[in-house]
Design a protein around this motif. Structure first.
Motif, PDB file in Angstrom:
ATOM      1  N   GLY A  47       0.848  -1.184   0.000  1.00 35.31           N
ATOM      2  CA  GLY A  47       0.000   0.000   0.000  1.00 35.31           C
ATOM      3  C   GLY A  47       0.878   1.224   0.000  1.00 35.31           C
ATOM      4  O   GLY A  47       1.634   1.446   0.943  1.00 35.31           O
ATOM      5  N   CYS A  48       0.811   1.989  -1.079  1.00 38.52           N
ATOM      6  CA  CYS A  48       1.695   3.149  -1.219  1.00 38.52           C
ATOM      7  C   CYS A  48       0.878   4.385  -1.598  1.00 38.52           C
ATOM      8  O   CYS A  48      -0.343   4.369  -1.589  1.00 38.52           O
ATOM      9  CB  CYS A  48       2.783   2.858  -2.249  1.00 38.52           C
ATOM     10  N   ASP A  49       1.590   5.446  -1.944  1.00 40.23           N
ATOM     11  CA  ASP A  49       0.950   6.684  -2.371  1.00 40.23           C
ATOM     12  C   ASP A  49       1.214   6.915  -3.859  1.00 40.23           C
ATOM     13  O   ASP A  49       1.909   6.129  -4.509  1.00 40.23           O
ATOM     14  CB  ASP A  49       1.429   7.868  -1.526  1.00 40.23           C
ATOM     15  N   ASP A  50       0.640   7.981  -4.390  1.00 40.93           N
ATOM     16  CA  ASP A  50       0.790   8.267  -5.815  1.00 40.93           C
ATOM     17  C   ASP A  50       2.233   8.515  -6.224  1.00 40.93           C
ATOM     18  O   ASP A  50       2.642   8.140  -7.322  1.00 40.93           O
ATOM     19  CB  ASP A  50      -0.066   9.479  -6.213  1.00 40.93           C
ATOM     20  N   ALA A  51       3.014   9.145  -5.342  1.00 41.96           N
ATOM     21  CA  ALA A  51       4.412   9.417  -5.687  1.00 41.96           C
ATOM     22  C   ALA A  51       5.170   8.108  -5.905  1.00 41.96           C
ATOM     23  O   ALA A  51       5.910   7.958  -6.884  1.00 41.96           O
ATOM     24  CB  ALA A  51       5.077  10.250  -4.594  1.00 41.96           C
ATOM     25  N   ARG A  52       4.961   7.144  -5.031  1.00 40.81           N
ATOM     26  CA  ARG A  52       5.674   5.859  -5.145  1.00 40.81           C
ATOM     27  C   ARG A  52       5.181   5.070  -6.361  1.00 40.81           C
ATOM     28  O   ARG A  52       5.986   4.485  -7.081  1.00 40.81           O
ATOM     29  CB  ARG A  52       5.465   5.057  -3.854  1.00 40.81           C
ATOM     30  N   ILE A  53       3.880   5.060  -6.604  1.00 38.34           N
ATOM     31  CA  ILE A  53       3.393   4.275  -7.738  1.00 38.34           C
ATOM     32  C   ILE A  53       3.781   4.941  -9.056  1.00 38.34           C
ATOM     33  O   ILE A  53       3.992   4.265 -10.051  1.00 38.34           O
ATOM     34  CB  ILE A  53       1.887   3.954  -7.641  1.00 38.34           C
ATOM     35  N   THR A  54       3.923   6.269  -9.051  1.00 39.75           N
ATOM     36  CA  THR A  54       4.416   6.967 -10.240  1.00 39.75           C
ATOM     37  C   THR A  54       5.834   6.511 -10.555  1.00 39.75           C
ATOM     38  O   THR A  54       6.175   6.232 -11.712  1.00 39.75           O
ATOM     39  CB  THR A  54       4.370   8.499 -10.031  1.00 39.75           C
ATOM     40  N   GLU A  55       6.651   6.407  -9.518  1.00 36.68           N
ATOM     41  CA  GLU A  55       8.029   5.933  -9.691  1.00 36.68           C
ATOM     42  C   GLU A  55       8.039   4.498 -10.237  1.00 36.68           C
ATOM     43  O   GLU A  55       8.759   4.185 -11.189  1.00 36.68           O
ATOM     44  CB  GLU A  55       8.747   5.995  -8.340  1.00 36.68           C
ATOM     45  N   LEU A  56       7.236   3.633  -9.647  1.00 40.05           N
ATOM     46  CA  LEU A  56       7.170   2.234 -10.102  1.00 40.05           C
ATOM     47  C   LEU A  56       6.635   2.132 -11.526  1.00 40.05           C
ATOM     48  O   LEU A  56       7.159   1.376 -12.351  1.00 40.05           O
ATOM     49  CB  LEU A  56       6.301   1.412  -9.152  1.00 40.05           C
ATOM     50  N   ASN A  57       5.603   2.903 -11.821  1.00 41.33           N
ATOM     51  CA  ASN A  57       5.006   2.889 -13.159  1.00 41.33           C
ATOM     52  C   ASN A  57       6.012   3.376 -14.205  1.00 41.33           C
ATOM     53  O   ASN A  57       6.083   2.841 -15.306  1.00 41.33           O
ATOM     54  CB  ASN A  57       3.742   3.762 -13.166  1.00 41.33           C
ATOM     55  N   GLY A  58       6.814   4.356 -13.831  1.00 42.69           N
ATOM     56  CA  GLY A  58       7.856   4.844 -14.725  1.00 42.69           C
ATOM     57  C   GLY A  58       8.959   3.821 -14.933  1.00 42.69           C
ATOM     58  O   GLY A  58       9.406   3.573 -16.059  1.00 42.69           O
ATOM     59  N   ASN A  59       9.382   3.197 -13.841  1.00 40.74           N
ATOM     60  CA  ASN A  59      10.468   2.213 -13.921  1.00 40.74           C
ATOM     61  C   ASN A  59      10.083   0.953 -14.683  1.00 40.74           C
ATOM     62  O   ASN A  59      10.902   0.400 -15.414  1.00 40.74           O
ATOM     63  CB  ASN A  59      10.944   1.821 -12.520  1.00 40.74           C
ATOM     64  N   PHE A  60       8.864   0.469 -14.480  1.00 42.06           N
ATOM     65  CA  PHE A  60       8.489  -0.826 -15.031  1.00 42.06           C
ATOM     66  C   PHE A  60       7.626  -0.754 -16.289  1.00 42.06           C
ATOM     67  O   PHE A  60       7.547  -1.735 -17.027  1.00 42.06           O
ATOM     68  CB  PHE A  60       7.768  -1.671 -13.971  1.00 42.06           C
ATOM     69  N   ARG A  61       6.965   0.391 -16.515  1.00 41.55           N
ATOM     70  CA  ARG A  61       6.083   0.481 -17.680  1.00 41.55           C
ATOM     71  C   ARG A  61       6.378   1.704 -18.548  1.00 41.55           C
ATOM     72  O   ARG A  61       5.637   1.992 -19.480  1.00 41.55           O
ATOM     73  CB  ARG A  61       4.620   0.513 -17.219  1.00 41.55           C
ATOM     74  N   ASP A  62       7.419   2.444 -18.217  1.00 42.09           N
ATOM     75  CA  ASP A  62       7.760   3.672 -18.939  1.00 42.09           C
ATOM     76  C   ASP A  62       6.595   4.654 -18.994  1.00 42.09           C
ATOM     77  O   ASP A  62       6.411   5.356 -19.988  1.00 42.09           O
ATOM     78  CB  ASP A  62       8.267   3.355 -20.356  1.00 42.09           C
ATOM     79  N   LYS A  63       5.796   4.670 -17.938  1.00 45.06           N
ATOM     80  CA  LYS A  63       4.670   5.606 -17.826  1.00 45.06           C
ATOM     81  C   LYS A  63       4.803   6.305 -16.478  1.00 45.06           C
ATOM     82  O   LYS A  63       4.230   5.855 -15.483  1.00 45.06           O
ATOM     83  CB  LYS A  63       3.331   4.867 -17.908  1.00 45.06           C
ATOM     84  N   ALA A  64       5.556   7.387 -16.435  1.00 42.59           N
ATOM     85  CA  ALA A  64       5.836   8.091 -15.178  1.00 42.59           C
ATOM     86  C   ALA A  64       4.644   8.947 -14.763  1.00 42.59           C
ATOM     87  O   ALA A  64       4.692  10.177 -14.779  1.00 42.59           O
ATOM     88  CB  ALA A  64       7.106   8.920 -15.301  1.00 42.59           C
ATOM     89  N   LYS A  65       3.555   8.266 -14.421  1.00 41.49           N
ATOM     90  CA  LYS A  65       2.353   8.931 -13.936  1.00 41.49           C
ATOM     91  C   LYS A  65       1.669   7.985 -12.958  1.00 41.49           C
ATOM     92  O   LYS A  65       1.892   6.768 -12.997  1.00 41.49           O
ATOM     93  CB  LYS A  65       1.422   9.295 -15.094  1.00 41.49           C
ATOM     94  N   PRO A  66       0.841   8.539 -12.078  1.00 35.10           N
ATOM     95  CA  PRO A  66       0.181   7.661 -11.114  1.00 35.10           C
ATOM     96  C   PRO A  66      -0.844   6.755 -11.789  1.00 35.10           C
ATOM     97  O   PRO A  66      -1.393   7.089 -12.843  1.00 35.10           O
ATOM     98  CB  PRO A  66      -0.495   8.623 -10.139  1.00 35.10           C
ATOM     99  N   THR A  67      -1.055   5.611 -11.182  1.00 34.68           N
ATOM    100  CA  THR A  67      -2.076   4.664 -11.611  1.00 34.68           C
ATOM    101  C   THR A  67      -2.668   4.049 -10.348  1.00 34.68           C
ATOM    102  O   THR A  67      -2.143   4.261  -9.250  1.00 34.68           O
ATOM    103  CB  THR A  67      -1.482   3.594 -12.567  1.00 34.68           C
ATOM    104  N   ASN A  68      -3.730   3.296 -10.482  1.00 34.46           N
ATOM    105  CA  ASN A  68      -4.377   2.755  -9.289  1.00 34.46           C
ATOM    106  C   ASN A  68      -3.650   1.541  -8.727  1.00 34.46           C
ATOM    107  O   ASN A  68      -3.403   1.441  -7.540  1.00 34.46           O
ATOM    108  CB  ASN A  68      -5.855   2.448  -9.558  1.00 34.46           C
ATOM    109  N   VAL A  69      -3.303   0.570  -9.600  1.00 26.36           N
ATOM    110  CA  VAL A  69      -2.703  -0.674  -9.127  1.00 26.36           C
ATOM    111  C   VAL A  69      -1.733  -1.198 -10.176  1.00 26.36           C
ATOM    112  O   VAL A  69      -1.944  -1.016 -11.377  1.00 26.36           O
ATOM    113  CB  VAL A  69      -3.803  -1.724  -8.791  1.00 26.36           C
ATOM    114  N   LEU A  70      -0.662  -1.808  -9.707  1.00 24.33           N
ATOM    115  CA  LEU A  70       0.307  -2.472 -10.577  1.00 24.33           C
ATOM    116  C   LEU A  70       0.513  -3.888 -10.053  1.00 24.33           C
ATOM    117  O   LEU A  70       0.373  -4.133  -8.846  1.00 24.33           O
ATOM    118  CB  LEU A  70       1.652  -1.735 -10.560  1.00 24.33           C
TER     119      LEU A  70
END
Length: 176
Positions: A47-70
């Motif tokens: 369970g994280c916040d938008d800043a952390r999921i933005t980082e993960l989304n950028g690192n793993f999906r090349d989409k540096a923006k928030p999303t609901n779930v990965l």
């Protein structure tokens, strides 16, 4: 904490929300629906916040923006043919459950989407976790036939929990 779930709380709002209980409810509905014993598998949920999921989304999906779930499956489990149910994973044992993978879920995006869709945060998060668990099990929604299978499976599981159809008129309704 159970052996089935490894809960990582990076944002205290998830602790107050009761993420572990909601995740356990999602796992306990999803795996048996697919003929799998939850006691033989393990899932990590962060369970994280938008800043952390933005980082993960950028690192793993090349989409540096928030999303609901990965989700990150522990191994590739996709079906051989489009529209086909994926093969079930090999189970572990109660003492050594088989890892299914990891899920990250973002507080702000989930809360905002629930409000926009006039749903309770609990129902929305339950749906997102079921969706992510299905991804861990090889379900996908890239091809129309796969999306139909995945959404029908989600609807059945959610109905068993008394949660309304989350898709309504919009088949994507905030899903990634």
């Amino acid at each position: 904490m159970s052996d089935i779930l490894d809960i990582v709380i990076e944002d205290d709002r998830w602790q107050a929300f009761g993420l572990e209980a909601v995740a356990m409810r999602a796992v306990s509905a999803t795996l048996p629906h697919l003929g799998l014993d939850p006691a033989l598998f393990q899932i990590v949920v962060m369970g994280c916040d938008d800043a952390r999921i933005t980082e993960l989304n950028g690192n793993f999906r090349d989409k540096a923006k928030p999303t609901n779930v990965l989700s990150w499956p522990s191994e590739e489990r996709g079906a051989e043919y489009v529209g086909e149910v994926p093969e079930p994973p090999e189970p572990g044992s109660p003492d050594d459950p088989a890892p299914l993978g990891d899920i990250a879920i973002a507080w702000e995006t989930c809360a905002r989407e629930a409000a926009e869709q006039d749903k309770s945060v609990n129902d929305h998060v339950t749906h997102l976790l079921i969706h992510a668990i299905l991804h861990l099990l090889g379900y996908d929604h890239i091809e129309d036939e796969d999306a139909e299978l995945m959404e029908a499976t989600e609807r059945q599981i959610l109905a068993s929990l008394g949660i309304a159809d989350p898709y309504g008129d919009d088949p994507q309704n905030g899903m990634i």
